[in-house]
Scaffold this motif. Structure first.
Motif, short mmCIF file in Angstrom:
data_model
loop_
_atom_site.label_atom_id
_atom_site.label_comp_id
_atom_site.label_asym_id
_atom_site.label_seq_id
_atom_site.Cartn_x
_atom_site.Cartn_y
_atom_site.Cartn_z
N ALA A 1 0.81 -1.21 0.00
CA ALA A 1 0.00 0.00 0.00
C ALA A 1 0.84 1.26 0.00
O ALA A 1 0.40 2.32 -0.45
CB ALA A 1 -0.94 -0.01 1.20
N ASP A 2 2.09 1.15 0.47
CA ASP A 2 2.99 2.30 0.49
C ASP A 2 3.80 2.44 -0.79
O ASP A 2 4.65 3.33 -0.90
CB ASP A 2 3.94 2.22 1.69
N GLU B 1 5.94 0.27 -1.95
CA GLU B 1 7.17 -0.50 -1.92
C GLU B 1 6.97 -1.86 -2.59
O GLU B 1 5.87 -2.43 -2.56
CB GLU B 1 7.64 -0.70 -0.48
N SER C 1 -6.38 4.33 -5.68
CA SER C 1 -6.26 5.02 -4.39
C SER C 1 -6.49 6.53 -4.49
O SER C 1 -6.33 7.24 -3.50
CB SER C 1 -4.87 4.76 -3.79
N ASP D 1 -6.60 0.25 -1.31
CA ASP D 1 -5.57 0.87 -0.46
C ASP D 1 -4.25 1.07 -1.19
O ASP D 1 -3.27 1.54 -0.60
CB ASP D 1 -5.36 0.06 0.81
N ARG E 1 -2.47 -1.42 -2.84
CA ARG E 1 -1.74 -2.66 -3.14
C ARG E 1 -2.01 -3.04 -4.59
O ARG E 1 -3.14 -2.93 -5.07
CB ARG E 1 -2.19 -3.78 -2.20
#
Length: 338
Positions: free
Chosen positions: A42-43, A45, A217, A271, A273
């Motif tokens: 979600a970030d 990465e 998102s 989110d 992902r």
């Protein structure tokens, strides 16, 4: 809108693909599908990667949600089923053909204005009906007609020329290229022509996953959010009533998914992902189970993905094997589920 300058274009090279799926018959590995897989958290990465996620490649129709975002930014007024159709690789069902006409008619356009390649419907069952009825290939039935109709409508709304809307130098295609670079976070490596005749932009598999994550998102009401909502709520218009992509979006709550020719798949959760898959030999039979395994690696409940485990291999009309993701991808998914 993200104003961050995109990074350099991905390197054009022979992709360093890795084994992603085994064709197993009677307990023996009969064949191997190579490809690449990326899973983003979600970030943003990279949680998992296999193969070559940074080489330049062509996303084919998996890029259509990005193209649709660009057109909405340029004023395309569609929402709901018609916006889903604008991002579609449709099956050629009557609802798809009628939808394309609904897009064209208010703008004073007809099928004759489309510049995609005439073709038969993509869905084999629908195509068989056309053959039995003696219906010829048409631009309306070709699976990209929704995208082309949306391109024409966007050009008309902006006062841009229509006859050359597929020229990479056309204002429409320039706007699409800018959106591709913004959402993928990288410059386009090469521009060529897709099967339907529209410009096709080369990015990386990693960049494609980033774009999908940014679309799902995005804040409510933005062009990105409108495209994501339309495709999720009208999954059959974005693909077809019998297609695995529509079934996948129905099975996983909130999932946005889009396939592309030559074994490409992208999918993302609300989110942020996201996963992206490229099967080197273009095999759909590997795309589906590999994508399902990647989604499990992203944290999707494997119980929601059982229908996408892969088609059975038959011997004498009975199942004797299957196409399975390689252990590295399967093990990662199992670890996440545990």
């Amino acid at each position: 809108m993200n104003t961050t300058s995109p990074a350099d274009a991905p390197v054009v090279r022979e992709p360093l693909h890795a084994p992603v799926a085994h064709v197993i018959r009677g307990g023996v590995v009969e064949g191997i599908h190579y490809g690449s897989v990326v899973v983003l958290g979600a970030d943003g990465e990279v949680l998992f990667q296999l193969g070559d996620i940074e080489a330049a490649f062509y996303p084919r129709s998996a890029l259509k949600p990005v193209q649709a975002v660009a057109m909405v930014r340029a004023g395309l007024p569609f929402d709901g089923d018609l916006l889903s159709l604008a991002a579609a690789s449709h099956s050629g069902e009557e609802s798809h053909l009628a939808g394309v006409l609904r897009m064209l008619e208010p703008a004073g356009l007809t099928e004759g204005d489309l510049r995609n390649v005439p073709d038969m419907p993509l869905d084999p069952a629908v195509r068989d009906v056309w053959v039995r009825e003696g219906r010829p290939p048409s631009r309306l039935a070709q699976n990209c007609s929704g995208k082309h109709a949306a391109m024409l409508c966007t050009a008309r709304l902006n006062g841009w020329s229509l006859d050359d809307y597929l020229d990479p130098a056309h204002p429409l295609q320039q706007a699409i290229a800018e959106t591709v670079e913004e959402l993928t976070g990288q410059r386009v490596a090469r521009v060529t022509v897709d099967g339907c005749g529209a410009p096709l932009f080369s990015v990386s598999l990693h960049g494609l996953a980033r774009a999908a994550a940014r679309i799902v998102s995005a804040a409510p009401g933005t062009p990105e959010a409108r495209v994501a909502a339309a495709m999720r709520e009208h999954a059959e218009m974005a693909s077809g009533s019998a297609r695995d992509v529509a079934a996948l979006m129905r099975a996983v709550p909130g999932l946005l998914a889009k396939d592309g020719y030559e074994g490409v798949q992208v999918a993302a959760l609300p989110d942020g992902r996201a996963i992206a898959v490229k099967i080197a030999d273009g095999a759909g039979r590997a795309r589906v189970p590999v994508s399902a395994a990647a989604l499990a690696r992203a944290g999707v409940d494997p119980a929601l993905l059982t229908a996408f485990a892969g088609e059975a291999l038959l011997g004498g009309g009975k199942p004797v094997g299957s196409v399975r993701p390689v252990r590295a991808l399967d093990a990662a998914a199992s670890a996440t589920a545990a």
